[in-house]
Enzyme design. Structure first.
Site, short mmCIF file in Angstrom:
data_model
loop_
_atom_site.label_atom_id
_atom_site.label_comp_id
_atom_site.label_asym_id
_atom_site.label_seq_id
_atom_site.Cartn_x
_atom_site.Cartn_y
_atom_site.Cartn_z
N LYS A 14 0.85 -1.20 0.00
CA LYS A 14 0.00 0.00 0.00
C LYS A 14 0.88 1.24 0.00
O LYS A 14 2.02 1.24 0.49
CB LYS A 14 -0.96 0.02 1.18
N ASP A 141 -3.15 -1.57 9.64
CA ASP A 141 -3.10 -1.62 8.17
C ASP A 141 -3.60 -2.94 7.60
O ASP A 141 -3.75 -3.07 6.39
CB ASP A 141 -1.66 -1.44 7.67
P1 ATP Z 1 4.02 -0.08 7.90
O1 ATP Z 1 3.99 0.53 6.56
O2 ATP Z 1 2.81 -0.91 8.22
O3 ATP Z 1 4.35 0.89 8.99
P2 ATP Z 1 6.52 -1.21 7.09
O4 ATP Z 1 6.14 -1.56 5.70
O5 ATP Z 1 7.33 0.02 7.30
O6 ATP Z 1 5.19 -1.14 7.96
P3 ATP Z 1 7.14 -3.95 7.54
O7 ATP Z 1 7.73 -4.40 6.25
O8 ATP Z 1 5.73 -4.33 7.82
O9 ATP Z 1 7.30 -2.38 7.72
O10 ATP Z 1 8.10 -4.47 8.68
C1 ATP Z 1 8.22 -3.89 9.95
C2 ATP Z 1 8.93 -4.87 10.87
O11 ATP Z 1 8.03 -5.93 11.16
C3 ATP Z 1 10.15 -5.53 10.22
O12 ATP Z 1 11.30 -4.84 10.55
C4 ATP Z 1 10.12 -6.94 10.75
O13 ATP Z 1 11.04 -7.10 11.80
C5 ATP Z 1 8.74 -7.17 11.33
N1 ATP Z 1 7.95 -8.22 10.65
C6 ATP Z 1 7.20 -9.17 11.24
N2 ATP Z 1 6.60 -9.97 10.35
C7 ATP Z 1 6.97 -9.54 9.14
C8 ATP Z 1 6.65 -9.96 7.82
N3 ATP Z 1 5.88 -11.02 7.59
N4 ATP Z 1 7.18 -9.26 6.80
C9 ATP Z 1 7.96 -8.16 7.06
N5 ATP Z 1 8.31 -7.76 8.28
C10 ATP Z 1 7.81 -8.42 9.33
#
Ligand code: ATP
Length: 305
Positions: A14, A141
């Protein structure tokens, strides 16, 4: 696809076309008004029968993703098993195409995909609304990752209504070589706005109008992200990336969610190619992807990648 090899669910990343953030609430969360938009960068999650609930991860940043019960996809499977009274296990295999810790809700996407895949594997038969209710327990989210498309999110982002939005848009996604923790970016935002009284967050009318019109130039000019100053304060090179995209003629550009991924809106597919060449040549980004939006949320696919 439903075979002995399991069920594969594809789930999109997203971007927040608008992200208006209110002050911190008593529970530590922030009140939001946001426009979620699902784009064609995907994770695939394959669920196969197993004795326990386990996960493996592949892809360029696989080493940054936990493989225990702190993986949010595992938490999703555990939650569904508990609520539906399913005694079975599942093995989840995640192929990551969504940047990790990039502000594109990659973890939330995997949670949504795991719910949809396990619901099918275990023949629970939840409705989309039922899936979204469980999804909201896993993270703000996650319901949007189930639904996809373009939607307005309020509360922590988990209360969704479909947005009146027209047209297909072409995006260029600039990936950074590092991650930003969402919690750290919120803390920086609170620091930067400590002396301000913040109104109840609301998606600007200008953005709603641009979405209804489907005009990419109007949309590009209305993109807004309150978290961008905080992300740029923590990672100043993001300002340079934003300049490169704008100088190369992007209709608009903004940090995605809490960053550090930056997205740019192009006029059309050819313009998106030109923008991605300019961003790659600038040397300010780790990688560049092109994507379309809106796309549907988590869904079972016939052809795993
Ligand atoms: P958001 O946009 O929802 O704030 P994000 O995209 O910045 O999140 P994610 O890729 O969701 O960040 O990852 C955040 C943290 O969550 C990672 O650093 C990781 O340690 C943890 N995590 C737990 N499960 C997962 C997963 N299935 N995929 C990615 N990261 C995960």
């Amino acid at each position: 696809m439903t075979t002995q090899a399991g069920i594969t669910v594809r789930v999109p990343a997203k971007v927040n076309l608008g992200l208006v953030v209110g002050g911190p609430r008593r529970d530590g969360y922030h009140e939001l008004a946001t426009v979620f938009h699902a784009i064609s960068l995907y994770d695939d999650v394959t669920a196969t029968p197993a004795d326990e609930i386990t996960v493996t991860v592949e892809g360029s940043q696989a080493e940054d993703v936990p493989t225990g019960t702190d993986n949010i996809a595992v938490r999703a499977a555990l939650l569904l098993a508990e609520r539906a009274g399913v005694p079975d296990g599942v093995h989840l295999h995640i192929r990551k195409g969504i940047p990790v810790a990039g502000g594109m809700a990659g973890g939330s996407a995997d949670a949504a995909a795991a719910l949809v895949a396990c619901d099918a594997l275990w023949r629970v038969g939840l409705s989309r609304d039922g899936l979204c209710e469980l999804a909201a327990e896993l993270g703000a989210d996650v319901p949007f990752s189930v639904l996809g498309g373009t939607a307005i999110g309020t509360g922590r982002g988990e209360r969704l209504t479909a947005a009146l939005a027209r047209g297909e848009h072409h995006w260029v996604v600039a990936l950074a070589g590092y991650g930003l923790s969402t919690a750290t970016v919120y803390a920086e935002l609170d620091r930067l706005r400590a002396d301000r009284v913040l109104p109840v967050p609301r998606v600007p009318d200008r953005l709603m109008k641009a979405l209804r019109s489907g005009d990419p130039a109007a949309l590009g000019a209305s993109l807004v992200n309150d978290m961008q100053p905080a992300a740029c304060s923590l990672a100043p090179s993001l300002r340079r990336t934003l300049h490169v995209g704008r100088d190369a003629g992007a209709l608009g550009g903004l940090v995605s969610g809490s960053g550090p991924t930056v997205v740019f809106l192009a006029r059309d597919a050819e313009h998106a190619l030109d923008l991605s060449v300019a961003l790659t040549a600038s040397g300010t980004v780790r990688d560049v992807r092109r994507a379309r939006g809106p796309v549907p949320g988590a869904r079972i696919v016939d052809q795993p990648r």
